[in-house]
Design an enzyme around this catalytic site. Sequence first.
Site, PDB file in Angstrom:
ATOM      1  N   GLU A  36       3.693  -7.638 -23.417  1.00 39.71           N
ATOM      2  CA  GLU A  36       2.535  -7.281 -22.742  1.00 39.71           C
ATOM      3  C   GLU A  36       2.240  -7.000 -23.953  1.00 39.71           C
ATOM      4  O   GLU A  36       2.001  -5.879 -24.913  1.00 39.71           O
ATOM      5  CB  GLU A  36       2.413  -6.462 -21.726  1.00 39.71           C
ATOM      6  CG  GLU A  36       1.293  -6.325 -21.489  1.00 39.71           C
ATOM      7  CD  GLU A  36       1.213  -4.803 -20.206  1.00 39.71           C
ATOM      8  OE1 GLU A  36       0.362  -4.719 -19.890  1.00 39.71           O
ATOM      9  OE2 GLU A  36       1.901  -4.135 -20.463  1.00 39.71           O
ATOM     10  N   ASP A  47      -5.311   4.490 -20.286  1.00 38.59           N
ATOM     11  CA  ASP A  47      -4.276   4.135 -21.082  1.00 38.59           C
ATOM     12  C   ASP A  47      -4.126   5.890 -21.518  1.00 38.59           C
ATOM     13  O   ASP A  47      -5.211   6.666 -22.249  1.00 38.59           O
ATOM     14  CB  ASP A  47      -4.408   3.630 -22.550  1.00 38.59           C
ATOM     15  CG  ASP A  47      -4.334   2.270 -22.351  1.00 38.59           C
ATOM     16  OD1 ASP A  47      -3.389   1.771 -21.774  1.00 38.59           O
ATOM     17  OD2 ASP A  47      -5.129   1.881 -22.747  1.00 38.59           O
TER      18      ASP A  47
END
Length: 250
Positions: A36, A47
């Site tokens: 990924e 994130d």
Amino acid sequence: MAKIQLMSHLVAGYPTDELALVAARAMVAGGASILEVQLPFSDPSADGPAIQSACTEVLSRQYRTADGLAFISQLHKEFPVIPIYLMSYGSLVYTPGVAAFCKLAANAGVKGLIIPDLPFDHDEGLTEACKENGMENIPVAAPSMSAERLSKLAKAGFAHIYAALRAGITGSKTQIDERTIAFLNAVAAGGSKVYGGFGITTGEQAQALASSVEAIVAGSVFVRLIAEHRDSPEKLAAAITAKARELSGL
């Protein structure tokens, strides 16, 4: 111990394309089944600190989407049988046009897109554009979803769904418990295969998840190892390979 399917996450260009390639090779050597690759983004809503810091550093070099796609293309040429999923955010996809972005991604060797801030039912045409280019859109399910909405997503006919194992941001360790497994079962209720991630750092967690998901997803743990060993490609490769082996049960 059976091998666990591992989707390993890295940030394109971090800390350099060369070292990111070293890391990707080490992930595959350690048993990663899927790569990924995240395109660096300036305001990543999902994130944690490790990945945010990596994105900020790469963007400071004026790294562009085209650079990230060139990196993915290089990876695809080296590992043609390893599926590569591109993870990014909606504005990077929307800016050049969804159809144009999907064509570029497919040409680089991308098999699927993971765009956390494009809801599955308001995706600006992403699912259709992916299909037209031989890719799949992999929507994200979160525990904060209502039961009704989660059921709607589960029954929407996606081949794969990315299940974020908890609300918030990536990076801190996630506790795998009965609620986690119940959530994963709900995501899978419509027949989609499930990728489960967010805060996966140990082989113990991977084992706890393995029977409930198609693959476990690990990201921040690898980004932190890259940051720690960036001054030595050899140590970086050894650390990444060891962690991938731990998570995949090799």
